[in-house]
Structure formats: structure tokens, C-alpha cells
Design a protein around this motif. Structure first.
Motif, PDB file in Angstrom:
ATOM      1  N   PRO A  44     -12.760   0.211   9.686  1.00 15.17           N
ATOM      2  CA  PRO A  44     -12.992   0.845   8.269  1.00 15.17           C
ATOM      3  C   PRO A  44     -10.960   1.137   8.013  1.00 15.17           C
ATOM      4  CG  PRO A  44     -13.706   2.650  10.012  1.00 15.17           C
ATOM      5  CD  PRO A  44     -13.187   1.366  10.347  1.00 15.17           C
ATOM      6  N   LEU A  45     -10.276   1.740   8.800  1.00 16.37           N
ATOM      7  CA  LEU A  45      -8.962   2.213   7.946  1.00 16.37           C
ATOM      8  C   LEU A  45      -8.176   0.463   7.696  1.00 16.37           C
ATOM      9  CD1 LEU A  45      -7.383   4.530  11.091  1.00 16.37           C
ATOM     10  CD2 LEU A  45      -8.369   4.779   8.390  1.00 16.37           C
ATOM     11  N   LEU A  46      -8.611  -0.521   8.185  1.00 13.01           N
ATOM     12  CA  LEU A  46      -7.608  -1.404   7.563  1.00 13.01           C
ATOM     13  C   LEU A  46      -8.223  -2.174   6.670  1.00 13.01           C
ATOM     14  CD1 LEU A  46      -8.192  -4.787  10.779  1.00 13.01           C
ATOM     15  CD2 LEU A  46      -5.848  -3.400   9.204  1.00 13.01           C
ATOM     16  N   PHE A  47     -10.023  -1.658   6.554  1.00  9.39           N
ATOM     17  CA  PHE A  47     -10.055  -1.972   4.716  1.00  9.39           C
ATOM     18  C   PHE A  47      -9.557  -1.068   3.875  1.00  9.39           C
ATOM     19  CE2 PHE A  47     -13.837  -0.505   1.489  1.00  9.39           C
ATOM     20  CZ  PHE A  47     -13.720  -1.802   1.027  1.00  9.39           C
ATOM     21  N   LEU A  48      -9.457   0.392   4.222  1.00 11.33           N
ATOM     22  CA  LEU A  48      -9.310   1.527   3.547  1.00 11.33           C
ATOM     23  C   LEU A  48      -7.327   0.767   3.304  1.00 11.33           C
ATOM     24  CD1 LEU A  48      -9.926   4.241   1.844  1.00 11.33           C
ATOM     25  CD2 LEU A  48      -8.457   4.967   3.792  1.00 11.33           C
ATOM     26  N   ARG A  49      -6.525   0.260   3.466  1.00 10.45           N
ATOM     27  CA  ARG A  49      -5.743  -0.497   3.713  1.00 10.45           C
ATOM     28  C   ARG A  49      -5.527  -1.235   2.601  1.00 10.45           C
ATOM     29  NH1 ARG A  49      -2.549  -4.455   6.541  1.00 10.45           N
ATOM     30  NH2 ARG A  49      -4.583  -5.300   6.822  1.00 10.45           N
ATOM     31  N   ASN A  50      -6.565  -2.224   2.911  1.00 10.09           N
ATOM     32  CA  ASN A  50      -6.701  -3.148   1.666  1.00 10.09           C
ATOM     33  C   ASN A  50      -6.991  -2.821   0.351  1.00 10.09           C
ATOM     34  OD1 ASN A  50      -6.185  -5.291   3.879  1.00 10.09           O
ATOM     35  ND2 ASN A  50      -8.088  -5.826   4.145  1.00 10.09           N
ATOM     36  N   VAL A  51      -7.929  -1.756   0.758  1.00  5.49           N
ATOM     37  CA  VAL A  51      -7.707  -1.537  -0.766  1.00  5.49           C
ATOM     38  C   VAL A  51      -6.525  -0.425  -1.622  1.00  5.49           C
ATOM     39  CG1 VAL A  51      -9.406   0.582  -2.227  1.00  5.49           C
ATOM     40  CG2 VAL A  51     -10.289  -0.589  -0.549  1.00  5.49           C
ATOM     41  N   VAL A 102      -4.436  -3.115  -2.937  1.00  2.00           N
ATOM     42  CA  VAL A 102      -5.059  -3.913  -4.111  1.00  2.00           C
ATOM     43  C   VAL A 102      -4.676  -2.991  -5.386  1.00  2.00           C
ATOM     44  CG1 VAL A 102      -7.062  -3.943  -5.439  1.00  2.00           C
ATOM     45  CG2 VAL A 102      -7.054  -5.180  -3.358  1.00  2.00           C
ATOM     46  N   PHE A 103      -4.835  -0.651  -4.573  1.00  2.25           N
ATOM     47  CA  PHE A 103      -5.169  -0.059  -6.152  1.00  2.25           C
ATOM     48  C   PHE A 103      -3.517  -0.348  -6.471  1.00  2.25           C
ATOM     49  CE2 PHE A 103      -4.018   3.837  -7.568  1.00  2.25           C
ATOM     50  CZ  PHE A 103      -5.216   3.547  -8.561  1.00  2.25           C
ATOM     51  N   SER A 104      -2.432  -0.714  -5.180  1.00  6.79           N
ATOM     52  CA  SER A 104      -1.075  -0.398  -5.809  1.00  6.79           C
ATOM     53  C   SER A 104      -0.482  -1.204  -6.333  1.00  6.79           C
ATOM     54  CB  SER A 104      -0.412  -0.051  -4.508  1.00  6.79           C
ATOM     55  OG  SER A 104       1.376  -0.654  -4.553  1.00  6.79           O
ATOM     56  N   ILE A 105      -1.615  -2.973  -6.408  1.00  8.97           N
ATOM     57  CA  ILE A 105      -1.413  -3.925  -7.408  1.00  8.97           C
ATOM     58  C   ILE A 105      -1.447  -3.525  -8.404  1.00  8.97           C
ATOM     59  CG2 ILE A 105      -1.046  -6.355  -7.852  1.00  8.97           C
ATOM     60  CD1 ILE A 105      -2.050  -7.002  -5.083  1.00  8.97           C
ATOM     61  N   VAL A 106      -2.437  -3.308  -8.692  1.00  7.05           N
ATOM     62  CA  VAL A 106      -3.295  -2.986 -10.207  1.00  7.05           C
ATOM     63  C   VAL A 106      -2.631  -1.394 -10.907  1.00  7.05           C
ATOM     64  CG1 VAL A 106      -4.876  -1.750 -11.435  1.00  7.05           C
ATOM     65  CG2 VAL A 106      -6.050  -3.634  -9.787  1.00  7.05           C
ATOM     66  N   TYR A 107      -2.488  -0.749  -9.939  1.00 10.08           N
ATOM     67  CA  TYR A 107      -1.194   0.489 -10.869  1.00 10.08           C
ATOM     68  C   TYR A 107       0.237  -0.429 -11.254  1.00 10.08           C
ATOM     69  CZ  TYR A 107      -0.020   5.085 -10.841  1.00 10.08           C
ATOM     70  OH  TYR A 107       1.093   6.327 -11.435  1.00 10.08           O
ATOM     71  N   PHE A 108       0.812  -0.551 -10.439  1.00 12.63           N
ATOM     72  CA  PHE A 108       2.098  -0.888 -10.739  1.00 12.63           C
ATOM     73  C   PHE A 108       1.791  -2.400 -11.694  1.00 12.63           C
ATOM     74  CE2 PHE A 108       5.216  -4.747 -11.019  1.00 12.63           C
ATOM     75  CZ  PHE A 108       5.822  -3.951 -10.641  1.00 12.63           C
ATOM     76  N   ALA A 166       0.719  -0.985   0.214  1.00 12.42           N
ATOM     77  CA  ALA A 166      -0.119   0.066   0.120  1.00 12.42           C
ATOM     78  C   ALA A 166       0.858   0.833  -0.121  1.00 12.42           C
ATOM     79  CB  ALA A 166      -0.759   0.096   1.162  1.00 12.42           C
ATOM     80  N   LEU A 167       1.948   1.050   0.820  1.00 16.76           N
ATOM     81  CA  LEU A 167       2.586   2.743   0.860  1.00 16.76           C
ATOM     82  C   LEU A 167       3.418   2.329   0.030  1.00 16.76           C
ATOM     83  CD1 LEU A 167       4.062   2.151   4.337  1.00 16.76           C
ATOM     84  CD2 LEU A 167       2.359   3.534   3.953  1.00 16.76           C
ATOM     85  N   ALA A 168       3.910   1.209  -1.041  1.00 16.55           N
ATOM     86  CA  ALA A 168       4.824   1.249  -2.651  1.00 16.55           C
ATOM     87  C   ALA A 168       3.598   2.160  -3.636  1.00 16.55           C
ATOM     88  CB  ALA A 168       4.541   0.692  -2.778  1.00 16.55           C
ATOM     89  N   LEU A 169       2.390   2.371  -3.068  1.00 21.07           N
ATOM     90  CA  LEU A 169       1.744   3.344  -4.180  1.00 21.07           C
ATOM     91  C   LEU A 169       1.353   4.538  -4.153  1.00 21.07           C
ATOM     92  CD1 LEU A 169      -0.738   3.524  -5.428  1.00 21.07           C
ATOM     93  CD2 LEU A 169      -1.789   4.335  -4.084  1.00 21.07           C
ATOM     94  N   LEU A 170       2.674   5.536  -3.675  1.00 20.72           N
ATOM     95  CA  LEU A 170       2.705   7.316  -3.674  1.00 20.72           C
ATOM     96  C   LEU A 170       4.262   7.156  -4.706  1.00 20.72           C
ATOM     97  CD1 LEU A 170       2.841   9.520  -3.131  1.00 20.72           C
ATOM     98  CD2 LEU A 170       4.171   8.799  -0.919  1.00 20.72           C
ATOM     99  N   PRO A 171       5.511   6.211  -4.122  1.00 27.55           N
ATOM    100  CA  PRO A 171       6.668   6.097  -5.251  1.00 27.55           C
ATOM    101  C   PRO A 171       6.530   5.459  -6.649  1.00 27.55           C
ATOM    102  CG  PRO A 171       7.168   4.704  -3.500  1.00 27.55           C
ATOM    103  CD  PRO A 171       5.919   5.042  -3.151  1.00 27.55           C
TER     104      PRO A 171
END
Length: 355
Positions: free
Chosen positions: A84-91, A94-100, A10-15
Motif C-alpha cells: 500500500p505504501l508504494l501505491f500511496l507514493r504513486n498517488v 500523480v497528484f504532484s504532477i496535476v497540482y503543478f 511526490a516529495l516535490a508536492l510540499l514545496p
């Protein structure tokens, strides 16, 4: 997947986002190392993997993912509300994987050197140049129409199946590579979308699945337009993401096809964009040129208008707005209007090479 791994992804999305933005400023690197480097290998591998399947694997993949997402929300809605924060982390995971995956498998092509630079043409044009090319296309459309129908009042009816159109599109690419090697197309994967009806309601003629590299065509569209759409979607497959570029590639490869029905499809499609520009900038000239078209050509245009009108719905503008935003995020500043930028490419190409 462990919580720590999810956090890391999830944190890898920003880089990732910052890296893509940085690459956007270096189109020469993207061109050399991605678009002409690893992308052809990736895309051809995906087409070898999925191209032989007679139906759209990508459409089924999207369906399965949508069902899984709905199932997850249904089964875990209580825990989602509690944490909700754990759910947001999961979202974000997933978005980070799809973006990559999106950028690795296809999306970085948005940042390559524009096709006009590769062809050595300029896309600026004067009102006189727009009128001249529109007149040229009108004359060609009338000539091809008469060659096919022998009757100026009869509309063109394409005698091919969708499969035959896809085969002829592939053959057209084998022909155009002799003139422009940058348009070489290996290992075919061109299919009718399982979701052609939903695509019609959304107002789309087709799309490329970036995760399977399958060119998806809306098979509901009138047959005389399908050759241009097929050529357009294959243009995405060979690594051109910009819509004006693939519109132009679709025109070029279809116009060079030996089949007169393909040449007619190409000419009328290009003419539609030119006339659309004229209708805004010079309505009087538009009326004159449109009126000089054979009645049968005008019937084909009306066939398209009637087709799309039959599927108009309140949600279409929403889909178009979302796609417009998607294009702007991916380095196409004009968004959905970039489709019409093909006019500059047509004029620039005709100015240098002629067609």
C-alpha cells in the motif's frame, strides 16, 4: 518512470504547496508576472491547440484518464493490497504532477489582484443601494422584454442555436475590449460540454478545463440563460478565476452586446442575484419588485426553476459541497457563496461607470 524519479516528484508536492501559499501573499507579483505575463501566452497557445476541434477534447481527456485509473486499479489491486505504501507514493506522484500543471496552466489566477481593484471600484453597499439597483434592473428587464416580445405575458424564447450564441459571445468580447482592454479575448475556444447532462445533475452551468483552456458550457440549460453562462466561462479563460469576477464579466460583456436577447439574458441574470439578496435582507421589497416584473419575465424565471428542479437528486449537495471546498482551498473564502458577491461588483460598477 524510475522509483527515484517518482519519489522526487511526490516529495516535490510540499514545496509546491508552500510556494503557492507564499505567492498568495503577493498578488501584485502574480498579476504582473503570471496573469499579465506568461498566462496569456499559455492560454492562447492551448486555445490554438484545441479550440479548432468541434467537440470538447478536455471532456474526452478526463474520460480517458478515468478509464485508465479504473483499469489500473482493476489490474493491480492485489499488488496494491500487498504494498500500500508504494501505491500511496504513486498517488502522490500523480497528484504532484496535476497540482503543478493546474497552477501553471491556469490556477495561479486565483491569487491575482481582484477585478474590483483593477477597475477602481468598491464593492460595499447599503440596503438602499441594493434596492435601487434591483429596481433599475427590474425596469430594464421589463423594457427589454417588451422590446423583444411586444406582449407582457409572453416569455422570451431565444431564436439562436448554441453555436450562434457562442459566436455572438465572442463578438461581444470584441466589443467590450474597446471599453475595457483588460477583457480582451483572443483565439476562441467555447464549446458545449459532452457531459452536459451530468453537469445538469451536478447543478452546474459550465466550467473551464484548466488543462486545455476550453470553456465548457452546459448546453442543456434554457437558451435564454446561455449567453450569460458563455460570457462567464470566457471570463475564466481570459484569466479571472474568482466566481464573483466571472459572474460580473459575464454580465458586463453580455449587457454590452448589441443583440437584445443577450441584453435581456444579462439583465435577468444580474437581477436574479440582486433579488436573491433582497429576499433575505428585505422580503417585503423583494415581493414588491418581483411582483412588478412583467408576467413573461416571471415565466422565464419559472422556466429556469422548473429546469433545475427536474434534475434534482441526492448527490447534487455532495458535488456542491466538494466544489465549495475546492473554492475555499483556492483563495475564495466564501466558497460557493462567492457567486453572490457579484452584487457588490454590480453596485460598485454602476456607482462609478453606470450601466
Amino acid at each position: 518512470m524510475s522509483p527515484k524519479l517518482k519519489n522526487g516528484i511526490a516529495l516535490a508536492l510540499l514545496p509546491q504547496i508552500l510556494l503557492v501559499k507564499w505567492l498568495a501573499g503577493h498578488p501584485d507579483w502574480v498579476e504582473k508576472y503570471y496573469s499579465e505575463g506568461i498566462y496569456p501566452l499559455i492560454s492562447r497557445f492551448l486555445r490554438m491547440l484545441f479550440g479548432w476541434i468541434p467537440f470538447s477534447f478536455g471532456d474526452l481527456l478526463y474520460t480517458a484518464l478515468a478509464i485508465m485509473a479504473i483499469r489500473y486499479l482493476y489490474l493491480h489491486w492485489k499488488s496494491i493490497l500487498k504494498k500500500p505504501l508504494l501505491f500511496l507514493r504513486n498517488v502522490f506522484t500523480v497528484f504532484s504532477i496535476v497540482y503543478f500543471a493546474f497552477h501553471l496552466l491556469w490556477g495561479l489566477n486565483y491569487y491575482r489582484i481582484p477585478i474590483e481593484e483593477k477597475l477602481g471600484i468598491t464593492t460595499d453597499y447599503t440596503p438602499a443601494a441594493l434596492e435601487a439597483i434591483s429596481d433599475k434592473l427590474v425596469q430594464r428587464a421589463n423594457s427589454l422584454h417588451m422590446q423583444i416580445t411586444k406582449d407582457s405575458t409572453q416569455s422570451v424564447s431565444v431564436p439562436y442555436s448554441t453555436g450562434e450564441i457562442y459566436n455572438k459571445t465572442y463578438l461581444g468580447y470584441q466589443q467590450i475590449k474597446k471599453e475595457h482592454p483588460l477583457l480582451e479575448y483572443k483565439t476562441r475556444s467555447l464549446k458545449s460540454s459532452i457531459y452536459s447532462i451530468p453537469l445538469t445533475y451536478m447543478g452546474y452551468g459550465g466550467y473551464l478545463n484548466p488543462f486545455t483552456n476550453e470553456a465548457q458550457v452546459n448546453a442543456k440549460v434554457p437558451l435564454f440563460r446561455l449567453p450569460s453562462i458563455s460570457g462567464h466561462e470566457v471570463g475564466h479563460q481570459i484569466g479571472y478565476s474568482a466566481e464573483d469576477a466571472t459572474n460580473f464579466i459575464g454580465f458586463l460583456v453580455t449587457s454590452r452586446n448589441e443583440d437584445s436577447y443577450f441584453q435581456y439574458a444579462s439583465c435577468t441574470h444580474a437581477l436574479a442575484y440582486c433579488l436573491s439578496e433582497l429576499s433575505v435582507t428585505d422580503p417585503e421589497t423583494f415581493d414588491e419588485l418581483y411582483g412588478s416584473l412583467n408576467k413573461g419575465v416571471r415565466k422565464n424565471y419559472q422556466e429556469l426553476v422548473s429546469f433545475w428542479q427536474a434534475y434534482q437528486n441526492p448527490f447534487e449537495p455532495i458535488f456542491k459541497s466538494a466544489f465549495n471546498a475546492f473554492l475555499k482551498v483556492n483563495n475564495q473564502e466564501k466558497g460557493i457563496e462567492s457567486y453572490n458577491a457579484v452584487v457588490g461588483l454590480l453596485i460598485g460598477y454602476d456607482r462609478k461607470y453606470g450601466f
